[in-house]
Write an enzyme that holds these catalytic residues in place. Structure first.
Site, PDB file in Angstrom:
ATOM      1  N   SER A  27      29.006  46.689  32.717  1.00 46.53           N
ATOM      2  CA  SER A  27      29.068  45.335  32.185  1.00 46.53           C
ATOM      3  C   SER A  27      28.541  45.287  30.748  1.00 46.53           C
ATOM      4  CB  SER A  27      28.301  44.396  33.108  1.00 46.53           C
ATOM      5  OG  SER A  27      28.752  43.076  32.957  1.00 46.53           O
ATOM      6  N   ASP A  77      38.088  40.978  38.242  1.00 40.37           N
ATOM      7  CA  ASP A  77      36.667  40.963  37.882  1.00 40.37           C
ATOM      8  C   ASP A  77      36.352  39.606  37.249  1.00 40.37           C
ATOM      9  OD1 ASP A  77      34.170  41.274  36.492  1.00 40.37           O
ATOM     10  OD2 ASP A  77      34.455  43.445  36.509  1.00 40.37           O
ATOM     11  N   HIS A 126      33.025  42.634  40.695  1.00 36.24           N
ATOM     12  CA  HIS A 126      32.622  43.079  39.365  1.00 36.24           C
ATOM     13  C   HIS A 126      32.385  44.570  39.345  1.00 36.24           C
ATOM     14  CE1 HIS A 126      30.998  42.992  35.427  1.00 36.24           C
ATOM     15  NE2 HIS A 126      29.738  43.098  35.765  1.00 36.24           N
TER      16      HIS A 126
END
Length: 550
Positions: free
Chosen positions: A264, A490, A518
């Site tokens: 991320s 996502d 995610h």
């Protein structure tokens, strides 16, 4: 200045050592309570065991994860360490003093507060190492970051094989660090529990000038508390500075090349490192990628679209079963959720404690389960309780989990760091009064959450610390292959971001996972896992534009 989702906290399931070393005491006295706020600026997600629960642990224990090829390091053990800036020699030449913390090793890395003044104040960076399980087959050190900004790499690394699988944990020392300003490193300190509760509970999409003024005032007040509680540190926690810290960590670990796994926001941190130190890049994996070329407005708009896509996937799953509280079609279901949020704005729901469930808290409670399909039943239960029983207990519990809010206050400073780092990294905020002009395109992207994401464009306009570093074009020219992973549904880091980052990096290699939730690694796709493990352990570059199932 809404509440864009930062992602779940780093894994609490991994037991932390009782005596983790802290960084050098900061120059100013700080509050003992480390706190944060989930407000405003575009943010990226963390991943952790708390979200996927027993499935991650089960996968880690049950899968063999055997790499198809013999392990090999990304650099020869005889390769000398790269040359570095002589002005930083004292930092690059330091040796980490490891000590036991539980079954792991802990140390404190020293880095300069201000890289322009290396002889000045120092910052202590907390580091944790999980030694490789098979020392005879050890490849090297794998530095990891869970995202955020504001996520604890120390907690993330401590999960060891439960987070990264047997293959990586056997062949690498898993090394995590809390970036400057975060957690067990010298932390920034902002506000107190009551101030954070007020910020998090406020209207994420204010309807009139008075509500917008209140949002702006609360944000400014919180920022001023960060300056007062943190001193000069709050001006020096940018992503570029954290990336420079990573190169000092590489040298302190004795590694000629940095092997790195970032998730991320950690993909942005990793890509920034690769731009600054391309010849020091070893094997990189960037999972749940961020597109660094986009403006704050473009990032926020795409993230709003990503959360709407994920919400509709959840609602479809719900309505496909008989008895879904949301109705019988996806459109009915999303409209019912928006109706609930509108009701919470007018009349918050009671909970078992003295805090009510407001629209802002309800929205966060809905966002968290969208990160992992295993959490969807929790969301159904929470929505059922809110709609049928007029109670907000379960949604509040999900929102608190999101923001690291325990029974007695906030358990870390991740939300404060999230806001402070983003406001140093992005300098293109707009005034609060200009936000309504953005409503049409944001509501087109996300009818459910659009206005809340639109208000994220104005948060940093009232933040007292402004960016000083120029933004970089991240191409990492000269770096070896960099693996980038994107997932089709996502919510926090849409697939188009991974596609863009892989294209921008001179050596980007894209892996696409068709699935929900995610990030892509260890989310049930053997194709993704084999490609990642083959690359990190053995140096086997994935097939170009590899497509993987869920």
């Amino acid at each position: 200045m809404s509440f864009p989702p930062p992602g779940p906290p780093a894994p609490p399931s991994a037991p932390m050592p009782p005596e983790q070393p802290h960084g050098t005491p900061p120059a100013k006295q700080r509050s003992a309570v480390l706190v944060g706020v989930l407000i405003g600026v575009l943010v990226f997600a963390l991943i952790g065991l708390v979200v996927v629960g027993a499935k991650v642990i089960s996968n880690a224990l049950d899968q063999d994860d055997a790499s198809a090829e013999r392990p090999s390091p990304s650099a020869s053990p005889k390769e000398p360490l790269p040359a570095t800036d002589p002005k930083l020699a004292a930092y690059y030449d330091q040796k980490l003093s490891w000590r036991g913390c539980g079954s792991n090793d802990c140390a404190t890395l020293q880095v300069p507060l201000d890289y322009a003044k290396p002889a000045g104040e120092k910052v202590g960076i907390a580091v944790l190492k999980v030694p490789a399980g098979d020392r005879s087959e050890r490849v090297g050190s794998l530095v990891v970051n869970p995202g955020g900004p504001g996520g604890s790499g120390v907690q993330f690394a401590a999960a060891g094989k439960y987070q990264f699988g047997n293959d990586l944990a056997d062949h690498f020392d898993i090394v995590g660090f809390d970036p400057r300003g975060v957690g067990r490193s010298d932390p920034i300190t902002c506000g107190g529990t009551s101030e954070l509760d007020e910020l998090m509970a406020m209207d994420p999409d204010p309807d009139d000038e008075a509500e917008r003024d209140r949002m702006t005032a609360l944000t400014r007040q919180f920022g001023n508390s960060c300056v007062a509680g943190s001193g000069d540190l709050v001006q020096h926690i940018s992503t570029q500075e954290a990336a420079r810290d990573m190169d000092i960590l590489r040298a302190a670990l004795g590694e000629p090349k940095l092997d790195y796994f970032g998730f991320s926001y950690g993909t942005y941190l990793g890509a920034t490192y690769a731009e600054l130190f391309p010849t020091n890049v070893g094997r990189f994996v960037l999972d749940g990628a961020v597109d660094p070329s986009l403006s704050n407005a473009e990032l926020s708009l795409e993230q709003a679209r990503g959360f709407e896509t994920a919400l509709r996937a959840y609602v479809k799953d719900c309505v496909d079963d008989d008895g879904c509280i949301l109705g019988s079609t996806v459109d009915q279901g999303t409209a019912r959720i928006r109706e609930l949020l509108d009701q919470l704005e007018k009349e918050p729901l009671p909970t078992g404690g003295d805090r009510e469930l407001t629209e802002g808290l309800g929205m966060m409670g809905i966002w968290l389960p969208l990160y992992a399909k295993e959490r969807w039943p929790d969301l159904t239960d929470a929505l059922t309780q809110a709609i049928e029983d007029d109670r907000g207990d379960d949604l509040l519990a999900l929102a608190d989990l999101y923001a690291s809010r325990g029974d007695d206050g906030y358990t870390d400073n991740s939300m404060a760091a999230l806001l402070a780092v983003n406001c140093l990294d992005h300098g293109d905020s707009i005034a609060t009064e200009a936000v309504p002009a953005e409503f049409a395109k944001f509501e087109a992207a996300s009818p459910t959450f659009g206005r809340a994401f639109a208000f994220s464009l104005s948060t940093c306009s009232s933040w007292p610390v402004k960016p000083v570093e120029p933004e970089l074009a991240l191409t990492a020219k000269g770096a070896p292959p960099i693996v980038v992973i994107g997932t089709t549904r996502d919510p926090a880091t849409p697939l188009v971001w991974a596609q863009a980052l892989a294209a921008q990096l001179d050596s980007g290699q894209l892996i696409t996972r068709d699935g929900d939730g995610h990030t892509g690694f260890r989310q049930g796709s053997e194709c993704v896992d084999d490609a990642v493990q083959g690359w990190l352990v053995s140096g086997r570059v994935p097939k170009p534009d590899l497509k993987c199932g869920p």
